[in-house]
Every structure is written in structure tokens, then in C-alpha cells.
Design an enzyme around this catalytic site. Structure first.
Site, PDB file in Angstrom:
ATOM      1  N   HIS A   1      42.921 -17.613  49.866  1.00 54.73           N
ATOM      2  CA  HIS A   1      41.885 -17.181  50.511  1.00 54.73           C
ATOM      3  C   HIS A   1      40.591 -18.060  51.464  1.00 54.73           C
ATOM      4  O   HIS A   1      39.966 -17.626  52.328  1.00 54.73           O
ATOM      5  CB  HIS A   1      41.457 -15.664  49.479  1.00 54.73           C
ATOM      6  CG  HIS A   1      42.494 -15.594  48.778  1.00 54.73           C
ATOM      7  ND1 HIS A   1      43.192 -15.568  48.060  1.00 54.73           N
ATOM      8  CD2 HIS A   1      42.643 -14.030  49.020  1.00 54.73           C
ATOM      9  CE1 HIS A   1      44.127 -14.730  47.653  1.00 54.73           C
ATOM     10  NE2 HIS A   1      43.630 -13.076  48.338  1.00 54.73           N
TER      11      HIS A   1
ATOM     12  N   ASP B   1      51.082 -12.909  54.645  1.00 53.60           N
ATOM     13  CA  ASP B   1      50.178 -12.642  53.969  1.00 53.60           C
ATOM     14  C   ASP B   1      48.489 -12.130  54.846  1.00 53.60           C
ATOM     15  O   ASP B   1      49.018 -12.256  55.979  1.00 53.60           O
ATOM     16  CB  ASP B   1      49.802 -14.100  53.449  1.00 53.60           C
ATOM     17  CG  ASP B   1      48.854 -13.841  51.883  1.00 53.60           C
ATOM     18  OD1 ASP B   1      48.368 -12.407  51.664  1.00 53.60           O
ATOM     19  OD2 ASP B   1      49.360 -14.647  50.732  1.00 53.60           O
TER      20      ASP B   1
END
Length: 561
Positions: free
Chosen positions: A288, A359
Site C-alpha cells: 500500500h 490488486d
């Protein structure tokens, strides 16, 4: 029916040889002749790397309705079974009739998020024109059941497809978009791995029940896809972005519990997404925030990281990690590497045949603007891109870069949808109680204590006790010193250093043993040495003092009569 009559297979067991497979088929078929009558034995060989070769025992020759009926019968008798993805005859072979053929819809190859608790007019207009495959929800979108049901309905209405998939990351533990008080808390997947260390059968049952209960919670509000289970195999020292989200560090345990969780979700009418293929467990960074680079060699990856995904390659959906596997393609993360997708994910290392989601495009592991990122993941071989942050301007920028689903992707999606069915009947209260029983959880949130929690609890008890002991014993020595006996002072006991006052047995060992066995704590500190003969009228003198430099010490004396 999908893929022609008799194309569905019922997975019954996994053993280590063909001879064992035949014996296991005879045993199960002999015990359950009503359920398995008319089916033929089929054995599928699966190579799990360093874990060895396994042989899956399957019942073949059932159509879809019969296969699902058999599974329901066997599960009711506590037999662990699951359905294998059927073979497809072509991209248009969808539907439930004996000879029906319905064209596969081709929406845009993207799943979008939305900004808040309801669909705004601007979002509705955009979704209508963009026609994404589906939507994904986050914590910002989840308030209560009625609100979520309206939101899900409005999202589907915006694209005019009542079967448009709605996804969510509802793993349990810290990754849970739907939370108390409106929804129950579920344990992280690591809890089931810990249970497997004590009782493997109980862990698999608990994982299946957990998946079934998750599906019930999601189906109530219309969600049809759960981005779970996590199939990563973490290693020592890896970033805790995975941590207790993973079942175990043992690939075999991950395989068993991920399979059980996926089957529980499917039984509740929700499609599972295995993630983060081909493996995020070795990452020493959070994708992230930055791009993780995995240094492990190919053999290590094949033996551990790839093993769960290889064993679960028959499941319908997977999410690809933004992680560089240096041994395979040092130049790009898996999600943008055609080499990794071709050689590993779709190739012999894993052999996944289902639909691939990237993702989230918004994660900082990827470079470039959203459009560039979308083009990169699609070029690498993703079927569908995920854009999750709900930023309307960013979503608009993707439209020119994201085409409609390819024919192959549409076929994969149709295959996935064919595995989703109405929830099987279940006593949710009974399952909830059974899960609590299996986990034997004393805590209301259903989690076992983590090491950090144990350290915090011990510290919360020990630190105040040490401070109190230190002040108490230092005060004893100080008073004796002020009343004429400097024995404690000379021995270094008039100090705030706790080490000087700790008795190894009475202050450390005994309290620790009592804390972990009874929860009750008792102990003592090292006695303060006092020569009472040197004290100035010890029984008749009270003494008060002030901090050094702030005034004289004053004492009051009286004599006993």
C-alpha cells in the site's frame, strides 16, 4: 447446465498414492452409497513441491444439480467435500437449461469503488456510461444493513445489471469493512492456523463455519464476492501487512484452511477470491505504501509461496499482488509482469485458470497515473482491474484505457458465476455456537491474544507493581537513614533503581508463576537492612522531611508512658 452433462466433479479426499486414493474411494462410497451411487472414481495428481505429490479422490459423472445435491448430503454427515470447476465447452455456454445458450455479457474490465454511503447522481451517471463489471465496498461505505442494501441495489441499478458483482474485503480481524455493532466480529485467519496446531480437523471445521457465517453476513446486504481467503505464507521478519491475516507459515495448513474457508463462502452463495497470488508472504514492505521486492530464489518460491495457490487453482477468482519476484522478473511487480503471469500464475508453477483481478490500482507500489497503471496491469494479463478509492476524477481517467472484458475473461467470469448459487440452508445460531465451541474462545471478540497483547497485559500488571515496590523500599531505607541508621544508605538501598529492590524469587518468579496459572499475584521484595539499635527512639519518633534544599527536616518526639 454448464460444460455438458456429467462435467462436474466432487472432491472427496487428498492422499499420497493412487492405491490410497482407490482405497479411500471404496471406503467413502461404501459408507455413503445413496449419495455417491452412479458416480465414477477419478484421481487427480497434484504436485505441491517440497510437500510432495498428492492424489485427489473425486466423484465424476454428475451434472450441476446432482453434484451440489451430493455435496449437501455429505456435508450434512460431516464429510468434507468441495466442487471442482467444470470444464467449459465454449465462452457462450452459460445458463441452467438442458440445452440453453445465453451470450456472455461484456461489461468494462474494471471494478470501481464509490465515495460514500450512497450513490451520488454524478456517480450514477458515470457508472451508467462506463458500465464496469462490478463494484467494491470499503469501510467508508458501510454503516448499517438497510443503508448497505440500498447502496448495493443502487450500484446495480446504475449499470442496469441486477447480477453485477459487488465485492468487499471481509476477512475477519483487522481487515473487516462491516463491523460491530451492526455486524459480528470474526477472528483473523491466524486464529484458525493456531487451532490447526492443536486439532487439524477442528480447525478445518471452524474455517468452513467461519466462511459460511461470513457469507451469511454478506448475502444479507447483497454482496456476492468476498476478497478472501488470504493464501499467503508469511516468513519470519516479513512486514506485518499480512501477519495474522494469513492462516499459517506452513503451506499445507494454509491449503487446508483456505480450501475450507472458500467452500464455506460458496455454501453461503458468495464467491471467494484467493489472494495475493503468486504470494505476498515474503514481502518486507507494505505494498500500500511502497513496492516490495522479494529476494527468494525460484525453488523457495515454488516450495512455499506458490504451493497454496497451486493447490487451490480450481477456485474461480484470484487477486494478483503488487510484489516484485526478483528470481522471475526483477523489473516489475507480478501484477504488471507478463512473465510472472505467463510462467507462474497461468503457467505450470500455479496453473490458475480462473479470473484474475489486479490488486488496487491506488496502491503506492505502482508507478504512474491511474491510466498508466491500468494499462500496465491489463497488458500483463489481468482480466479485470480494481480501482477502489472512489475518486470520480481518477475513475473517469481510466475509461479510455480499460476495454470491455475479453472473450477469455468473459468466459472465466461466466464460469465463476456458475459456481455461485443460492445459500444452502443453515442454522446460523447453531453454527455461531459451534464456532465458539471449536475456538474455545474466552474473549467476546473471538480472538486469541497476540504476543503484543500478552506483553501489554503483563506490563500493565508488572510496571505499577515495580514502581510501588521501588518507592516503598526506598522509603523504608530513607526513613531509617534519617532516624540514625545509614545501613540501607551504605548498601545502595536508598535509590529509585528497582533492580536494587527486586528479589529474584519473591518479586519475579513466584508472581509470574501465579499470574499464568491462577491469575492471582503475590510476592515480596528484597528486605531493607535496618540496624534497629542505631535508630533514635524508633517506637516514639515520627519524622517528616522536605525535598533536599527546600528546608530542614523536622521531627516530633514523644515518650511512651
Amino acid at each position: 447446465m454448464i460444460g455438458g452433462s456429467g462435467s462436474w466433479r466432487i472432491q472427496l479426499a487428498s492422499v499420497r498414492s493412487e492405491g490410497e486414493a482407490a482405497a479411500e474411494w471404496r471406503r467413502i462410497a461404501g459408507r455413503h452409497p445413496d449419495a455417491l451411487g452412479g458416480l465414477s472414481m477419478q484421481v487427480a495428481r497434484v504436485d505441491l513441491g517440497d510437500k510432495g505429490v498428492f492424489y485427489r479422490v473425486q466423484g465424476a459423472g454428475a451434472d450441476e444439480a446432482r453434484a451440489k445435491s451430493v455435496c449437501a448430503q455429505l456435508r450434512a454427515q460431516n464429510v468434507g467435500v468441495w466442487l471442482s470447476v467444470p470444464s467449459f465447452s465454449g465462452p457462450a455456454s452459460v445458463g441452467r437449461g438442458a440445452a440453453s445458450s445465453t451470450p456472455v455479457a461484456h461489461p468494462r474490465a474494471v471494478v470501481f469503488g464509490c465515495a460514500g454511503l450512497e450513490v451520488t447522481p454524478d456517480e450514477a451517471a458515470f457508472f451508467r456510461d462506463a458500465d464496469p463489471l462490478g463494484f467494491i465496498l470499503f469501510r467508508r461505505n458501510c454503516d448499517n444493513r438497510d443503508q448497505m442494501r440500498r447502496l448495493v441495489d443502487d450500484l446495480r441499478a446504475s449499470v442496469g445489471r441486477p447480477d453485477a458483482p459487488v465485492l468487499i474485503d471481509q476477512e475477519g480481524g483487522r481487515v473487516a469493512r462491516m463491523r460491530p455493532p451492526h455486524w459480528p466480529a470474526h477472528p483473523p485467519m491466524g486464529v484458525f492456523g493456531a487451532l490447526a496446531g492443536r486439532d487439524a480437523d477442528a480447525a478445518q471445521e471452524a474455517a468452513w463455519i467461519n466462511g459460511r457465517l461470513l457469507a451469511h453476513m454478506l448475502a444479507e446486504v447483497g454482496i456476492t464476492v468476498d476478497c478472501a481467503p488470504v493464501c499467503d505464507v508469511p516468513v519470519e521478519g516479513a512486514h506485518d501487512i499480512i501477519g495474522d491475516r494469513a492462516f499459517s507459515r506452513d503451506p499445507a495448513v494454509v491449503i487446508a484452511l483456505a480450501r475450507a474457508t472458500a467452500e464455506g463462502l460458496l455454501a453461503g452463495g458468495v464467491l471467494p477470491v484467493i489472494k495475493h497470488i503468486p504470494g505476498h508472504g515474503r514481502a518486507f514492505a507494505d505494498s500500500h505504501a511502497e513496492l516490495p521486492v522479494v529476494e527468494a530464489d525460484r525453488a523457495a518460491l515454488e516450495a512455499t509461496d506458490f504451493a497454496p495457490f497451486r493447490a487451490l487453482a480450481d477456485l474461480p477468482l484470484a487477486m494478483v499482488a503488487h510484489v516484485v519476484l526478483k528470481a522471475i522478473d526483477p523489473t516489475a511487480p507480478a501484477s504488471t509482469s507478463s512473465i510472472v503471469v505467463r510462467e507462474v500464475v497461468r503457467g505450470p508453477s500455479i496453473g490458475f485458470g480462473g479470473l484474475l483481478f489486479s490488486d488496487d490500482l491506488s496502491m503506492n507500489a505502482l508507478q504512474g497515473d491511474p491510466r498508466t497503471r491500468a494499462e500496465a496491469v491489463l497488458a500483463a494479463g489481468m482480466d479485470v482491474v480494481l480501482h477502489c478509492n472512489g475518486d470520480l476524477a481518477e475513475m473517469r481517467s481510466l475509461i479510455g484505457a480499460v476495454p470491455v472484458l475479453s472473450g477469455a475473461a468473459a468466459e472465466r467470469w461466466a464460469r465463476a458465476e456458475a459456481m455461485r448459487h443460492a445459500p444452502e440452508p443453515a442454522d446460523i445460531a447453531a453454527l455461531t455456537n459451534r464456532l465458539a465451541e471449536l475456538l474455545a474462545r474466552p474473549r467476546p471478540d473471538g480472538r486469541e491474544r497476540t504476543m503484543e497483547e500478552w506483553i501489554f497485559q503483563v506490563t500493565a500488571v508488572a510496571l505499577p507493581a515495580i514502581i510501588a515496590i521501588t518507592l516503598h523500599e526506598a522509603a523504608h531505607g530513607f526513613v531509617a537513614w534519617r532516624l540514625g541508621d545509614d545501613t540501607a544508605y551504605r548498601l545502595g538501598r536508598v535509590t529509585f533503581n528497582p533492580i536494587r529492590h527486586i528479589d529474584p524469587f519473591g518479586t519475579v518468579l513466584l508472581p509470574a508463576l501465579m499470574f499464568f496459572t491462577t491469575g492471582f499475584v503475590f510476592g515480596w521484595a528484597k528486605p531493607v537492612p535496618v540496624n534497629f539499635a542505631r535508630l533514635d527512639h524508633p517506637a516514639a519518633t515520627w519524622c517528616g522531611w522536605r525535598w533536599p534544599g527546600r528546608g530542614p527536616t523536622s521531627c516530633w518526639r514523644w515518650r511512651r508512658r
